[in-house]
Enzyme design. Sequence first.
Site, mmCIF file in Angstrom:
data_model
loop_
_atom_site.group_PDB
_atom_site.id
_atom_site.type_symbol
_atom_site.label_atom_id
_atom_site.label_comp_id
_atom_site.label_asym_id
_atom_site.label_seq_id
_atom_site.Cartn_x
_atom_site.Cartn_y
_atom_site.Cartn_z
ATOM 1 N N HIS A 194 68.929 28.601 -22.227
ATOM 2 C CA HIS A 194 68.010 29.669 -21.826
ATOM 3 C C HIS A 194 68.293 30.076 -20.379
ATOM 4 O O HIS A 194 69.075 29.450 -19.675
ATOM 5 C CB HIS A 194 66.558 29.178 -21.886
ATOM 6 C CG HIS A 194 66.036 28.982 -23.275
ATOM 7 N ND1 HIS A 194 64.978 29.686 -23.791
ATOM 8 C CD2 HIS A 194 66.419 28.137 -24.269
ATOM 9 C CE1 HIS A 194 64.739 29.291 -25.028
ATOM 10 N NE2 HIS A 194 65.597 28.357 -25.339
ATOM 11 N N GLU A 240 67.627 25.417 -18.895
ATOM 12 C CA GLU A 240 67.431 26.671 -18.148
ATOM 13 C C GLU A 240 68.562 26.807 -17.136
ATOM 14 O O GLU A 240 68.665 26.009 -16.198
ATOM 15 C CB GLU A 240 66.080 26.643 -17.431
ATOM 16 C CG GLU A 240 64.884 26.434 -18.352
ATOM 17 C CD GLU A 240 64.570 27.650 -19.196
ATOM 18 O OE1 GLU A 240 63.735 27.513 -20.120
ATOM 19 O OE2 GLU A 240 65.124 28.734 -18.934
ATOM 20 N N HIS A 270 65.650 33.616 -26.908
ATOM 21 C CA HIS A 270 65.010 34.765 -26.233
ATOM 22 C C HIS A 270 66.103 35.780 -25.930
ATOM 23 O O HIS A 270 67.071 35.466 -25.245
ATOM 24 C CB HIS A 270 64.307 34.305 -24.950
ATOM 25 C CG HIS A 270 63.159 33.392 -25.222
ATOM 26 N ND1 HIS A 270 63.044 32.132 -24.667
ATOM 27 C CD2 HIS A 270 62.095 33.538 -26.044
ATOM 28 C CE1 HIS A 270 61.954 31.548 -25.105
ATOM 29 N NE2 HIS A 270 61.354 32.382 -25.944
ATOM 30 N N GLU A 321 67.834 36.725 -22.420
ATOM 31 C CA GLU A 321 68.417 35.646 -21.611
ATOM 32 C C GLU A 321 69.938 35.629 -21.860
ATOM 33 O O GLU A 321 70.457 34.855 -22.662
ATOM 34 C CB GLU A 321 67.724 34.322 -21.917
ATOM 35 C CG GLU A 321 66.233 34.396 -21.628
ATOM 36 C CD GLU A 321 65.451 33.167 -22.045
ATOM 37 O OE1 GLU A 321 64.211 33.183 -21.917
ATOM 38 O OE2 GLU A 321 66.066 32.177 -22.512
HETATM 39 O O1 LIG Z 1 60.727 31.672 -17.588
HETATM 40 C C1 LIG Z 1 59.860 31.506 -18.445
HETATM 41 O O2 LIG Z 1 58.654 31.769 -18.281
HETATM 42 C C2 LIG Z 1 60.227 30.935 -19.801
HETATM 43 C C3 LIG Z 1 61.708 30.554 -19.892
HETATM 44 C C4 LIG Z 1 61.884 29.963 -21.262
HETATM 45 O O3 LIG Z 1 62.130 30.662 -22.220
HETATM 46 N N1 LIG Z 1 61.596 28.668 -21.336
HETATM 47 C C5 LIG Z 1 61.428 28.031 -22.629
HETATM 48 C C6 LIG Z 1 61.074 26.577 -22.404
HETATM 49 C C7 LIG Z 1 60.970 25.874 -23.726
HETATM 50 C C8 LIG Z 1 60.518 24.421 -23.555
HETATM 51 O O4 LIG Z 1 59.449 24.196 -22.946
HETATM 52 O O5 LIG Z 1 61.268 23.529 -24.026
HETATM 53 C C9 LIG Z 1 60.299 28.723 -23.410
HETATM 54 O O6 LIG Z 1 59.320 29.111 -22.755
HETATM 55 O O7 LIG Z 1 60.436 28.849 -24.623
HETATM 56 ZN ZN LIG Z 2 64.009 31.294 -22.989
#
Ligand SMILES: O=C(O)CCC(=O)N[C@@H](CCC(=O)O)C(=O)O
Ligand SMILES: [Zn+2]
Length: 351
Positions: free
Chosen positions: A170, A234, A72, A75
Amino acid sequence: MNLIQKLQQTGDFLSLTRANEWSLPQAPFSFNVTHQATNTQSLVSVLDTGVIVFEPVDRKTSKDIILSNAVHGNETAPIEICADIVSQLIKGELYLAERVLFLFGNPAAMNIGERFVEENLNRLFSGAHSEGGVHNKERTRAKALEDAVANFFEQGGTAQERERFHYDLHTAIRGAKYDKFAVYPFRHGKPWKKSQLAFLKACDVNTILLSHSPTTTFSYYSSNNFGADAFTVELGKVMPFGENDMTKFIKVRQTLINFVSGQALDITAYQEEDFNIFEIDQTINKHTENFTLNFADDVENFTDYPIGYVLATDGDIEHKVRTQGEAIIFPNANVALGQRALLTVKPTSIE
Ligand SMILES: O=C(O)CCC(=O)N[C@@H](CCC(=O)O)C(=O)O
Ligand SMILES: [Zn+2]
């Protein structure tokens, strides 16, 4: 000075990547680097825009490590951490002990300061990029990143011969009750590895979300296809380039540096009381344009609500809290139809 000479002199792979959003202006190239303090050689291979591999020369290795960032584009803290480590390796300032692939996922999204350009890259892995007859640059990029992962792991040796790792770094859109946390991809019945949780704790990450179903995320792709110890990590909150408080990333940066350079890691054996372990309970996808979240935009990840509380409505569907202690993760009403708009988690433990 040509592109290769400039990279060798500056170590600035991030600028090269951002200047070439979807492909390099020339064929892949390699060059040798000498680590000044040990006079040891490493081979640096730039395989694509945002794809760079470091391999020790004439030294046995056992680990194949992937550090990805900018899946993303907005980030930025993980981008800045990885760009710094890459620069140190290119300039021969940091010893290289293992094979390492760095992936800067979405340079075009970086350049517009957005999560993605057309489609969320982190929903396009495990072949999702080729489904539905949709074609765009992020889908092409997802396939290229899959191929980079596959080639890197396969060229290192078999899963039985090697230790394979993929930390997909991330930051989150919202703040979180637990600033740093990791998503542990579904393991299809394989055990959760306490040694990996201990490593994540050395990265200042002691909150773990256990997944119970496959996803199309990058970390699940490496875990499921190559048996890598893989996580979405994260590291904090989304911030623009240059506005990250890098004091919040000292531990994770140093642990990653020590990991790739073979230095001692600040690992302590897994103790359940040192961790916040959750399991993903509800995966709530958006099905209508009337999807709304029933809490404010500044409510933090891991905020819990009482049983029966309506978390979100989607047309005539009400999504309610079902379990004591159930909390929200990754709420985002702005996702495309059919995509994940909210996860809920509930406390658990690993035996
Ligand atoms: O903060 C958010 O809403 C999304 C943050 C983020 O990019 N998280 C990943 C998590 C991926 C996973 O569930 O392994 C995403 O949403 O892609
Ligand atoms: Zn992300």
